[in-house]
Design an enzyme around this catalytic site. Sequence first.
Site, PDB file in Angstrom:
ATOM      1  N   CYS A  32     109.360  -1.634  10.582  1.00  0.00           N
ATOM      2  CA  CYS A  32     110.712  -2.301  10.092  1.00  0.00           C
ATOM      3  C   CYS A  32     111.008  -0.965   8.652  1.00  0.00           C
ATOM      4  O   CYS A  32     109.547  -0.448   8.209  1.00  0.00           O
ATOM      5  CB  CYS A  32     110.180  -3.632   9.318  1.00  0.00           C
ATOM      6  SG  CYS A  32     111.291  -4.792  10.659  1.00  0.00           S
ATOM      7  N   CYS A  33     111.801  -0.782   8.091  1.00  0.00           N
ATOM      8  CA  CYS A  33     112.470   0.027   7.299  1.00  0.00           C
ATOM      9  C   CYS A  33     112.112  -1.095   5.670  1.00  0.00           C
ATOM     10  O   CYS A  33     112.639  -1.189   5.059  1.00  0.00           O
ATOM     11  CB  CYS A  33     114.354   0.344   6.688  1.00  0.00           C
ATOM     12  SG  CYS A  33     114.372   1.515   5.330  1.00  0.00           S
ATOM     13  N   GLU A  34     110.262  -1.436   5.209  1.00  0.00           N
ATOM     14  CA  GLU A  34     110.587  -1.906   4.517  1.00  0.00           C
ATOM     15  C   GLU A  34     108.556  -1.455   4.316  1.00  0.00           C
ATOM     16  O   GLU A  34     107.697  -1.678   4.933  1.00  0.00           O
ATOM     17  CB  GLU A  34     110.665  -3.850   4.788  1.00  0.00           C
ATOM     18  CG  GLU A  34     111.630  -4.339   4.781  1.00  0.00           C
ATOM     19  CD  GLU A  34     112.344  -4.600   3.611  1.00  0.00           C
ATOM     20  OE1 GLU A  34     111.292  -4.192   2.516  1.00  0.00           O
ATOM     21  OE2 GLU A  34     113.674  -4.515   2.964  1.00  0.00           O
ATOM     22  N   ASN A  45     116.489  -5.530  11.436  1.00  0.00           N
ATOM     23  CA  ASN A  45     116.508  -4.231  11.724  1.00  0.00           C
ATOM     24  C   ASN A  45     117.564  -3.754  12.953  1.00  0.00           C
ATOM     25  O   ASN A  45     117.246  -2.569  13.986  1.00  0.00           O
ATOM     26  CB  ASN A  45     114.712  -3.044  11.164  1.00  0.00           C
ATOM     27  CG  ASN A  45     114.905  -2.665  10.379  1.00  0.00           C
ATOM     28  OD1 ASN A  45     113.583  -1.641   9.915  1.00  0.00           O
ATOM     29  ND2 ASN A  45     115.573  -2.934   8.742  1.00  0.00           N
TER      30      ASN A  45
END
Length: 439
Positions: A355-357, A402
């Site tokens: 995930c883009c976290e 996502n």
Amino acid sequence: MTIKQFGPTKLDAALIPVIARQWGTPIYLHDQEYIENSCEQLLNMPNAFGLHVRYAMKANSDRTVLRVVTGKGLDLDCSSLDEAARAHAAGIPFSRMMLTTQEVPGGDERAELEAMIKAGLKYNVCSMLQFNLIADFAKANRIDLSMRVHPGAAGGGESATRDTGSEYSCFGVHLNDVPKVKAMADEKGLRFTQVHVHIGSGGDPEKWRQNIDRELGFVKTYFPDATTVSFGGGLKVARMPGEKQADIASLGAYAKQRIEEFKAETGRELQMEIEPGTFVVANSGHIITRIIDKKLTNELNFLIVDGGMELLTRPLLYGSEHPVSIVRQDGTLLSSEYDQAPAQGLKSFGIVGRCCESGDSVRLDNDGNIVPVLIAEPEIGDYVVIGGTGAYSESMSPENYNSHRKPGAVMKTKSGELVQIRKKQVREQLTQNELDVTL
């Protein structure tokens, strides 16, 4: 009775590549025998005049899990109308459920709630408004009610986000309002035959004992018709080495003593009820992920795996820790954080998902920074297996973030057979409820 552990304490590494080859990764893995042993241990908890155990189904609401749990004799505590409907769709009668919810159903949902109650569902009043809205229906149908009481004291959660009894929590009828609700019930000839308090999850057992004393005190003062007293759930589970699990035999013995003293004072026999979720299923579960990339930087070494916070949000939400094992593609166990084997030749890796976290990691500190895990160095294609994930993992995951698809789940049966209990989402399901609108 000693529970037979399965989960972080004992990983059958040889099964991991078998599961991965047949169903892919990431995937959830559960163990029937562990769940059933947990149920048996709870049912054998000491008690004075009877014990009723409900499973808090929000911990894991998969229909196969629900059937295993209810098959061992536990009933259900539901946190929403949809949970109750979901359990009923799994074949469980409403008469084996209690609804404890923040919801105030109206319209069609109100009609659905009334039908459930008529079919035997126990309604746990959690606010003055809920009582006012259900009172006439309960009177007309001669239905006894339960009340969840906010004790008006410090709660007992393992963290602020799991504390349901403190001044920052809104769960239940506040103790200050109990006399008002009780007076309204008396006017209508309604009885509260059960009283319920849940102060939080995974906290200090001493707080649980204090809650027993406090609850019996206001049951004596305000609830002459009560025949059941529920002390809630929140029983601590040891997921990580060094953590101490709740001694439910000791807690049961204390509750038994206090309920017997209550009878000596009042002449009233009370059945004890508890509603654990984590204790039943947490250590029955693993998440199997595959290493898809490695990044070595000046500051930190990273393993990127194919499942992270969208499968397990507890580290990000609670700061929780889960034990990590490394398994080769041939089923060899390289290292296990839970039993600290091997102790030498380990390397630090931050284990992160897709995930883009920046918080998408299996381990975070109090500031949300990634905490490296000491493991035997694996290769791309090997497996990272995360333990203690049977509770509040798939049921609480921020699925589809996502646009990742919710993975499937497998259960290891008592006979050792591996059975798929949920399919992985297909891509079409991500958009099936979206409408083509021309603007």
